[in-house]
Design an enzyme around this catalytic site. Structure first.
Site, PDB file in Angstrom:
ATOM      1  N   LYS A 122     -14.234 -49.937 -68.829  1.00 35.50           N
ATOM      2  CA  LYS A 122     -15.314 -49.279 -68.091  1.00 35.50           C
ATOM      3  C   LYS A 122     -16.673 -49.716 -68.617  1.00 35.50           C
ATOM      4  O   LYS A 122     -17.546 -50.137 -67.854  1.00 35.50           O
ATOM      5  CB  LYS A 122     -15.193 -47.763 -68.192  1.00 35.50           C
ATOM      6  CG  LYS A 122     -16.224 -47.010 -67.344  1.00 35.50           C
ATOM      7  CD  LYS A 122     -16.354 -45.546 -67.724  1.00 35.50           C
ATOM      8  CE  LYS A 122     -17.319 -45.397 -68.876  1.00 35.50           C
ATOM      9  NZ  LYS A 122     -17.703 -43.987 -69.127  1.00 35.50           N
ATOM     10  N   ASP A 140     -15.113 -44.486 -63.754  1.00 38.29           N
ATOM     11  CA  ASP A 140     -15.324 -43.317 -64.604  1.00 38.29           C
ATOM     12  C   ASP A 140     -14.624 -42.132 -63.947  1.00 38.29           C
ATOM     13  O   ASP A 140     -13.861 -42.297 -62.990  1.00 38.29           O
ATOM     14  CB  ASP A 140     -16.820 -43.062 -64.825  1.00 38.29           C
ATOM     15  CG  ASP A 140     -17.520 -42.515 -63.581  1.00 38.29           C
ATOM     16  OD1 ASP A 140     -16.924 -42.547 -62.474  1.00 38.29           O
ATOM     17  OD2 ASP A 140     -18.656 -42.033 -63.714  1.00 38.29           O
TER      18      ASP A 140
END
Length: 210
Positions: A122, A140
């Site tokens: 991420k 996320d």
């Protein structure tokens, strides 16, 4: 998945209409600053991170200076971001590795980025998409929730969600759609009480179906 594939172009178009310009809310002036800010953003609001990094980067503006900082000083500065012990260790070690192994420059490729302390896919994809304009999907909690509710994926693991979204979404939208999902998740598609009645995707969303 055939029905999902048919709805993808409509989802993309509506997201573009409602969120035509999307940018990360983390303040930064370089790939290094965004990388550190993203590490600090775990379990913390962007606003709180921005307050901490304003002080942090004024004192330690580059990998060399941050890698030489004392852990105690880093902890004091980033205390308000939460989990400050682990975060302090990670950003110091991350800065050190960038300085010693990458000549003080944040690498562009996903393999090198994810070798840095505190950096998962991420965080790596945030830097790659925002700073290097490489098409990447940032997953996320908002992206995971919204994409699952829309039926674009049924996975729960963020990495699996990322790859499944890469399969169903055209590459040219990857950078924007991650941020658009984040905007939607923050403003409408909340975790506990989603505002389905005012969502512009409710007619395409299995979760919102009566």
């Amino acid at each position: 998945m055939e029905q999902v594939s048919k709805s993808v172009p409509v989802i993309i178009e509506r997201l573009k209409t409602h969120y035509p310009v999307v940018n990360t809310q983390l303040d930064h002036t370089s790939p290094f600053e965004l990388l550190i800010a993203t590490i600090l953003s775990a379990q913390c609001t962007d606003n709180q991170v921005n307050k901490a990094t304003k002080v942090l980067f004024a004192r330690y503006p580059d990998p060399k200076s941050l890698s030489g900082a004392s852990l105690d000083d880093i902890k004091k500065i980033i205390f308000s971001t939460g989990f400050y012990n682990n975060k302090a260790k990670n950003i110091k070690a991350c800065a050190n590795k960038i300085q010693t192994e990458f000549n003080g420059k944040v690498p562009r490729d996903i393999r090198s980025l994810t070798r840095l302390p505190g950096v998962g896919r991420k965080t790596a994809n945030v830097v790659r998409s925002v700073c290097f304009n490489i098409q990447a999907i940032v997953v996320d909690t908002h992206v995971l929730r919204v994409s699952r509710r829309l039926g674009l994926t049924h996975a729960t693991d963020p990495v699996k969600v990322e790859f499944e979204l890469m399969d169903v979404l055209p590459k040219f939208v990857w950078n924007d759609i991650g941020l658009q999902f984040i905007y939607l998740g923050r403003r409408i598609c909340h975790a506990r009480k989603p505002a389905c009645d005012r969502c512009f995707l409710n007619d395409l969303c299995p979760f919102a179906a009566p």
